[in-house]
Design a protein around this motif. Structure first.
Motif, PDB file in Angstrom:
ATOM      1  N   LYS A  43      61.513 -37.217 -62.568  1.00 22.24           N
ATOM      2  CA  LYS A  43      61.870 -37.386 -61.155  1.00 22.24           C
ATOM      3  C   LYS A  43      60.754 -36.894 -60.220  1.00 22.24           C
ATOM      4  CE  LYS A  43      65.580 -34.822 -61.698  1.00 22.24           C
ATOM      5  NZ  LYS A  43      65.420 -34.443 -63.127  1.00 22.24           N
ATOM      6  N   THR A  44      60.308 -35.653 -60.468  1.00 19.02           N
ATOM      7  CA  THR A  44      59.270 -35.091 -59.591  1.00 19.02           C
ATOM      8  C   THR A  44      57.960 -35.866 -59.753  1.00 19.02           C
ATOM      9  OG1 THR A  44      60.296 -32.905 -59.600  1.00 19.02           O
ATOM     10  CG2 THR A  44      57.953 -32.987 -59.072  1.00 19.02           C
ATOM     11  N   THR A  45      57.665 -36.278 -60.973  1.00 17.23           N
ATOM     12  CA  THR A  45      56.447 -37.072 -61.199  1.00 17.23           C
ATOM     13  C   THR A  45      56.535 -38.391 -60.430  1.00 17.23           C
ATOM     14  OG1 THR A  45      56.271 -36.081 -63.396  1.00 17.23           O
ATOM     15  CG2 THR A  45      54.948 -38.056 -62.993  1.00 17.23           C
ATOM     16  N   PHE A  85      59.304 -30.252 -51.188  1.00 19.83           N
ATOM     17  CA  PHE A  85      59.042 -29.881 -52.582  1.00 19.83           C
ATOM     18  C   PHE A  85      60.179 -29.072 -53.184  1.00 19.83           C
ATOM     19  CE2 PHE A  85      55.102 -31.000 -50.679  1.00 19.83           C
ATOM     20  CZ  PHE A  85      54.369 -31.598 -51.687  1.00 19.83           C
ATOM     21  N   GLN A  86      60.141 -28.951 -54.526  1.00 18.63           N
ATOM     22  CA  GLN A  86      61.149 -28.150 -55.217  1.00 18.63           C
ATOM     23  C   GLN A  86      61.071 -26.699 -54.729  1.00 18.63           C
ATOM     24  OE1 GLN A  86      60.785 -29.875 -59.230  1.00 18.63           O
ATOM     25  NE2 GLN A  86      62.685 -28.876 -59.807  1.00 18.63           N
ATOM     26  N   VAL A  87      59.845 -26.228 -54.454  1.00 17.94           N
ATOM     27  CA  VAL A  87      59.639 -24.912 -53.858  1.00 17.94           C
ATOM     28  C   VAL A  87      59.082 -25.164 -52.453  1.00 17.94           C
ATOM     29  CG1 VAL A  87      58.336 -22.768 -54.014  1.00 17.94           C
ATOM     30  CG2 VAL A  87      59.136 -23.898 -56.100  1.00 17.94           C
ATOM     31  N   LEU A 171      62.845 -35.944 -50.604  1.00 13.81           N
ATOM     32  CA  LEU A 171      63.247 -34.541 -50.730  1.00 13.81           C
ATOM     33  C   LEU A 171      63.478 -34.226 -52.203  1.00 13.81           C
ATOM     34  CD1 LEU A 171      65.778 -35.414 -48.065  1.00 13.81           C
ATOM     35  CD2 LEU A 171      64.348 -33.442 -47.596  1.00 13.81           C
ATOM     36  N   ASP A 172      62.723 -33.270 -52.719  1.00 11.72           N
ATOM     37  CA  ASP A 172      62.876 -32.890 -54.126  1.00 11.72           C
ATOM     38  C   ASP A 172      63.849 -31.720 -54.217  1.00 11.72           C
ATOM     39  OD1 ASP A 172      62.667 -32.433 -56.834  1.00 11.72           O
ATOM     40  OD2 ASP A 172      60.473 -32.542 -56.878  1.00 11.72           O
ATOM     41  N   GLU A 173      65.064 -32.003 -54.642  1.00  7.85           N
ATOM     42  CA  GLU A 173      66.125 -31.000 -54.782  1.00  7.85           C
ATOM     43  C   GLU A 173      66.308 -30.167 -53.511  1.00  7.85           C
ATOM     44  OE1 GLU A 173      66.422 -28.978 -58.491  1.00  7.85           O
ATOM     45  OE2 GLU A 173      65.241 -30.475 -59.554  1.00  7.85           O
ATOM     46  N   PRO A 174      66.720 -30.827 -52.418  1.00  8.66           N
ATOM     47  CA  PRO A 174      66.806 -30.128 -51.125  1.00  8.66           C
ATOM     48  C   PRO A 174      67.792 -28.972 -51.099  1.00  8.66           C
ATOM     49  CG  PRO A 174      67.824 -32.315 -50.983  1.00  8.66           C
ATOM     50  CD  PRO A 174      67.088 -32.249 -52.294  1.00  8.66           C
TER      51      PRO A 174
END
Ligand SMILES: Nc1ncnc2c1ncn2[C@@H]1O[C@H](COP(=O)(O)OP(=O)(O)OP(=O)(O)O)[C@@H](O)[C@H]1O
Ligand SMILES: [Mg+2]
Length: 252
Positions: A43-45, A85-87, A171-174
């Motif tokens: 997913k993030t990739t 980002f995730q962070v 949005l990565d894991e908002p």
């Protein structure tokens, strides 16, 4: 349907690992679309390929009808794509207001210096106030971002994306790491951005309640490939999707 985003057969390998393998995806302008899938699904990739942080080995990316496969991230930002980002990626030592100010000035090609033209400064000031209100951060405008609660930092990050003029927000894991109250607040904010500012949302999410609360379409990734795509209801009922998640639980 006008497409905010289209990916065609995207592939990215890390050594022998096919992290993203022939993924095609279409996101309608003005829609809310979720990407789900077990840990390590790619997913993030995929987001890195869409935003330009990574170049695909194969495949193409289109933003609002224009091919951007070979454009760097900052040019994609100018076309209206922003990513969180995730962070959270914020300026932790600056205040909330300063964070928004830097992004707004950058987006307008203004230098962050006091000799900035007065008219431009006033326009930036107005937009900062509007954003602080929109984000529900008026009372925290002068607080240092690094000292805010995690949920607020994530909202500042969304604010940075808006400051850059985002029309399409990735949005990565908002809601990752958020309390229930922060999660609820974030979902409400994203709904408002979608409804009132017409922003297209593509988000990665593990919390199925959030997926159901927001998304119109869901794409499921598994082992780098699209396993299924459909409405949240259809996806929840899909046996292959259930098996993929069950496989994760059993392996884990
Ligand atoms: N820079 C990299 N170098 C090597 N392998 C990587 C790199 N980035 C990701 N991977 C690998 O690619 C696969 C997909 O990773 P990715 O981070 O895209 O998954 P994800 O679906 O976002 O997972 P999660 O839900 O845990 O965030 C994983 O096996 C991961 O270890
Ligand atoms: Mg991830």
């Amino acid at each position: 349907m006008r497409k905010a985003l289209a990916a065609e057969h995207l592939t990215k390998a890390f050594g022998r690992l096919l992290a993203v393998n022939g993924v095609s995806l279409e996101v309608a302008e003005g829609s809310v679309h979720a990407v789900i899938g077990p840990n390590g699904a790619g997913k993030t990739t995929l987001f890195a390929l869409l935003s330009g942080a990574l170049r695909p080995d194969r495949g193409r990316v289109f933003l609002f009808g224009r091919e951007v496969t070979h454009l760097p991230p900052e040019k994609r930002v100018r076309l209206g794509l922003s990513r969180t980002f995730q962070v959270p990626q914020v300026f932790p030592n600056l205040t909330v207001k300063e964070n928004l100010q830097i992004a707004l000035e950058a987006a307008r090609g203004l230098s962050p210096y006091p000799w900035l033209r007065r008219k431009d400064r006033l326009a930036v000031e107005e937009r900062i106030q509007a954003l602080l209100e929109r984000l529900g951060l008026e009372e925290k405008a002068q607080r240092t971002v690094g000292e805010l609660a995690h949920g607020d930092q994530r909202i500042v990050e969304v604010g940075l994306a808006l400051s850059l003029g985002a029309r399409l927000l990735l949005l990565d894991e908002p809601t990752a790491g958020m309390s229930d109250e922060e999660t609820w607040r974030t979902v409400e904010l994203l709904k408002v951005l979608h409804r009132e500012e017409g922003i297209t949302l593509l988000f990665i999410e593990h919390d199925m309640e959030v997926v159901f609360g927001l998304a119109e379409r869901v794409t499921v990734l598994h082992l780098g490939e699209v396993l299924a795509e459909g409405t949240p209801e259809a996806i929840a009922a899909d046996e292959r999707v259930q098996a993929a998640y069950l496989g994760e639980v059993v392996r884990g």
